[in-house]
Scaffold this motif. Sequence first.
Motif, PDB file in Angstrom:
ATOM      1  N   PRO A  23       0.815  -1.225   0.000  1.00 21.74           N
ATOM      2  CA  PRO A  23       0.000   0.000   0.000  1.00 21.74           C
ATOM      3  C   PRO A  23       0.847   1.273   0.000  1.00 21.74           C
ATOM      4  O   PRO A  23       0.435   2.295  -0.543  1.00 21.74           O
ATOM      5  N   LEU A  24       2.021   1.209   0.596  1.00 15.90           N
ATOM      6  CA  LEU A  24       2.921   2.363   0.579  1.00 15.90           C
ATOM      7  C   LEU A  24       3.408   2.630  -0.841  1.00 15.90           C
ATOM      8  O   LEU A  24       3.453   3.787  -1.292  1.00 15.90           O
ATOM      9  N   ALA A  27       0.501   4.065  -2.914  1.00 18.16           N
ATOM     10  CA  ALA A  27       0.251   5.476  -2.599  1.00 18.16           C
ATOM     11  C   ALA A  27       1.298   6.367  -3.269  1.00 18.16           C
ATOM     12  O   ALA A  27       0.973   7.450  -3.770  1.00 18.16           O
ATOM     13  N   LYS A  30       0.452   6.657  -7.008  1.00 21.29           N
ATOM     14  CA  LYS A  30      -0.668   7.577  -7.199  1.00 21.29           C
ATOM     15  C   LYS A  30      -0.241   9.033  -6.993  1.00 21.29           C
ATOM     16  O   LYS A  30      -0.644   9.923  -7.750  1.00 21.29           O
ATOM     17  N   ALA A  31       0.585   9.276  -5.983  1.00 18.08           N
ATOM     18  CA  ALA A  31       1.032  10.635  -5.678  1.00 18.08           C
ATOM     19  C   ALA A  31       1.871  11.235  -6.804  1.00 18.08           C
ATOM     20  O   ALA A  31       2.006  12.455  -6.891  1.00 18.08           O
ATOM     21  N   GLU A  74       8.372   9.466  -0.739  1.00 16.02           N
ATOM     22  CA  GLU A  74       7.327   8.469  -0.483  1.00 16.02           C
ATOM     23  C   GLU A  74       7.774   7.071  -0.895  1.00 16.02           C
ATOM     24  O   GLU A  74       7.579   6.098  -0.160  1.00 16.02           O
TER      25      GLU A  74
END
Length: 98
Positions: A23-24, A27, A30-31, A74
């Motif tokens: 999930p990291l 994310a 997506k970012a 991220e």
Amino acid sequence: MVAYVIVEPMEVSDAEAFQAYRPLGAAAVKAHQGLYAARGADAVPLEGDWTPQKLTLLQFPSLDLARGWYDSPEYRAARAVRAGAARLRLVAFDGTGG
């Protein structure tokens, strides 16, 4: 100018840590304006000696955005979670044939 990243998981030695990474990683994709064109897809070798089991295909609006995603804080944090849990191969390329 679209760009793609092919991800090949080579070895997962800690499934729990790898699941925490996913999930990291998603994310971070997506970012950075990326999307999953395919995720964990079964690979069917057609020619040559490349025999991956599963592949993920990411799509970004440009190669610069793909590079920015990989080098982003991220995704560096996601990679830190994955460290020691899985080995991947990643390759980015310009999808326009540029």
